[in-house]
Design a protein around this motif. Structure first.
Motif, PDB file in Angstrom:
ATOM      1  N   LEU A 157       0.836  -1.204   0.000  1.00 31.55           N
ATOM      2  CA  LEU A 157       0.000   0.000   0.000  1.00 31.55           C
ATOM      3  C   LEU A 157       0.870   1.253   0.000  1.00 31.55           C
ATOM      4  O   LEU A 157       0.575   2.221  -0.690  1.00 31.55           O
ATOM      5  CB  LEU A 157      -0.951   0.004   1.195  1.00 31.55           C
ATOM      6  N   GLY A 158       1.962   1.229   0.734  1.00 32.84           N
ATOM      7  CA  GLY A 158       2.896   2.353   0.738  1.00 32.84           C
ATOM      8  C   GLY A 158       3.527   2.560  -0.628  1.00 32.84           C
ATOM      9  O   GLY A 158       3.663   3.690  -1.102  1.00 32.84           O
ATOM     10  N   ALA A 159       3.911   1.454  -1.282  1.00 33.59           N
ATOM     11  CA  ALA A 159       4.468   1.555  -2.631  1.00 33.59           C
ATOM     12  C   ALA A 159       3.410   2.085  -3.602  1.00 33.59           C
ATOM     13  O   ALA A 159       3.712   2.906  -4.473  1.00 33.59           O
ATOM     14  CB  ALA A 159       4.994   0.195  -3.086  1.00 33.59           C
ATOM     15  N   ALA A 160       2.157   1.643  -3.435  1.00 37.27           N
ATOM     16  CA  ALA A 160       1.076   2.127  -4.297  1.00 37.27           C
ATOM     17  C   ALA A 160       0.834   3.627  -4.081  1.00 37.27           C
ATOM     18  O   ALA A 160       0.573   4.363  -5.039  1.00 37.27           O
ATOM     19  CB  ALA A 160      -0.210   1.342  -4.023  1.00 37.27           C
ATOM     20  N   LEU A 161       0.960   4.078  -2.845  1.00 38.72           N
ATOM     21  CA  LEU A 161       0.802   5.509  -2.572  1.00 38.72           C
ATOM     22  C   LEU A 161       1.885   6.327  -3.270  1.00 38.72           C
ATOM     23  O   LEU A 161       1.632   7.451  -3.718  1.00 38.72           O
ATOM     24  CB  LEU A 161       0.816   5.781  -1.065  1.00 38.72           C
ATOM     25  N   TRP A 162       3.093   5.770  -3.390  1.00 39.15           N
ATOM     26  CA  TRP A 162       4.150   6.455  -4.144  1.00 39.15           C
ATOM     27  C   TRP A 162       3.752   6.609  -5.600  1.00 39.15           C
ATOM     28  O   TRP A 162       3.956   7.658  -6.205  1.00 39.15           O
ATOM     29  CB  TRP A 162       5.478   5.690  -4.055  1.00 39.15           C
ATOM     30  N   ILE A 163       3.197   5.568  -6.163  1.00 37.26           N
ATOM     31  CA  ILE A 163       2.773   5.625  -7.566  1.00 37.26           C
ATOM     32  C   ILE A 163       1.676   6.675  -7.733  1.00 37.26           C
ATOM     33  O   ILE A 163       1.701   7.468  -8.676  1.00 37.26           O
ATOM     34  CB  ILE A 163       2.321   4.232  -8.056  1.00 37.26           C
ATOM     35  N   VAL A 164       0.719   6.701  -6.807  1.00 32.47           N
ATOM     36  CA  VAL A 164      -0.347   7.712  -6.847  1.00 32.47           C
ATOM     37  C   VAL A 164       0.249   9.110  -6.741  1.00 32.47           C
ATOM     38  O   VAL A 164      -0.122  10.018  -7.497  1.00 32.47           O
ATOM     39  CB  VAL A 164      -1.387   7.460  -5.729  1.00 32.47           C
ATOM     40  N   LEU A 165       1.182   9.288  -5.810  1.00 31.37           N
ATOM     41  CA  LEU A 165       1.805  10.600  -5.620  1.00 31.37           C
ATOM     42  C   LEU A 165       2.519  11.055  -6.884  1.00 31.37           C
ATOM     43  O   LEU A 165       2.386  12.209  -7.308  1.00 31.37           O
ATOM     44  CB  LEU A 165       2.788  10.560  -4.444  1.00 31.37           C
ATOM     45  N   ILE A 166       3.230  10.161  -7.521  1.00 35.41           N
ATOM     46  CA  ILE A 166       3.952  10.513  -8.747  1.00 35.41           C
ATOM     47  C   ILE A 166       2.958  10.820  -9.874  1.00 35.41           C
ATOM     48  O   ILE A 166       3.143  11.778 -10.627  1.00 35.41           O
ATOM     49  CB  ILE A 166       4.927   9.397  -9.159  1.00 35.41           C
ATOM     50  N   ALA A 167       1.893  10.034  -9.969  1.00 32.92           N
ATOM     51  CA  ALA A 167       0.887  10.280 -11.014  1.00 32.92           C
ATOM     52  C   ALA A 167       0.226  11.651 -10.819  1.00 32.92           C
ATOM     53  O   ALA A 167       0.038  12.402 -11.787  1.00 32.92           O
ATOM     54  CB  ALA A 167      -0.168   9.179 -10.999  1.00 32.92           C
ATOM     55  N   VAL A 168      -0.099  11.988  -9.581  1.00 30.79           N
ATOM     56  CA  VAL A 168      -0.698  13.297  -9.296  1.00 30.79           C
ATOM     57  C   VAL A 168       0.298  14.395  -9.632  1.00 30.79           C
ATOM     58  O   VAL A 168      -0.054  15.419 -10.227  1.00 30.79           O
ATOM     59  CB  VAL A 168      -1.152  13.380  -7.820  1.00 30.79           C
ATOM     60  N   ARG A 169       1.564  14.173  -9.268  1.00 34.12           N
ATOM     61  CA  ARG A 169       2.594  15.176  -9.544  1.00 34.12           C
ATOM     62  C   ARG A 169       2.751  15.416 -11.037  1.00 34.12           C
ATOM     63  O   ARG A 169       2.834  16.549 -11.495  1.00 34.12           O
ATOM     64  CB  ARG A 169       3.926  14.749  -8.939  1.00 34.12           C
TER      65      ARG A 169
END
Length: 169
Positions: free
Chosen positions: A104-116
């Motif tokens: 879930l933490g790794a998935a949150l990184w992907i979400v953060l990068i996508a939003v960025r």
């Protein structure tokens, strides 16, 4: 494609892979290290940003504010989903507490990068060009890591009194 864009992409990919791996694996908890990473990223980000010749516009400030709110929210979430475990055999530094956020933490990184990336694209079309600066990227990542550190520092299991962090209790 500019050299700065290529550098930003490579730095971004390297950081996502590195931090994603660290999120998914159990690592010995070092309270000073959870603060060291955001501090180093922030210092480098400020130095790089100080060398930027881009004019800061209102659009830049608005998009940076939005990005800061999102990244802090994701960092706080990462800190709150962090799991801890105590191992029987301490490492070479005597630490027995390990932590990770898991997939879930790794998935949150992907979400953060996508939003960025999404904010970069939209902001770029609206005239917010400071978002693509390496310094800005490092500052945003430092904010994320600092928000995570604040929560983790408060959640360190109580049976490991010597591994307490920097925050006052």
């Amino acid at each position: 494609m500019s050299v700065q864009l290529v550098a930003n992409v490579l730095i971004g990919i390297a950081l996502v892979v590195f931090l994603g791996y660290r999120q998914a694996t159990w690592r010995y908890l070092d309270p000073t290290r959870i603060w060291r990473t955001p501090l180093i990223m922030a210092i480098v980000g400020v130095v790089v940003l100080a060398q930027t010749t881009t004019t800061i516009t209102t659009t830049d400030v608005v998009f940076l504010g939005i990005e800061a709110l999102i990244t802090v929210g994701v960092g706080l979430t990462m800190g709150s989903i962090t799991r801890f475990r105590t191992v029987a055999t301490p490492d070479s530094k005597g630490r027995t507490i390990q932590s990770r956020t898991g997939l879930l933490g790794a998935a949150l990184w992907i979400v953060l990068i996508a939003v960025r990336v999404g904010l970069d694209v939209v902001g770029g079309h609206l005239g917010a060009h400071l978002l693509t600066s390496t310094g800005t990227i490092l500052l945003v990542l430092a904010l994320n890591r600092a928000a995570r550190a604040v929560v983790i520092d408060q959640r360190i299991p109580r049976d490991d009194r010597e591994a307490r962090g920097m925050m006052v209790r």
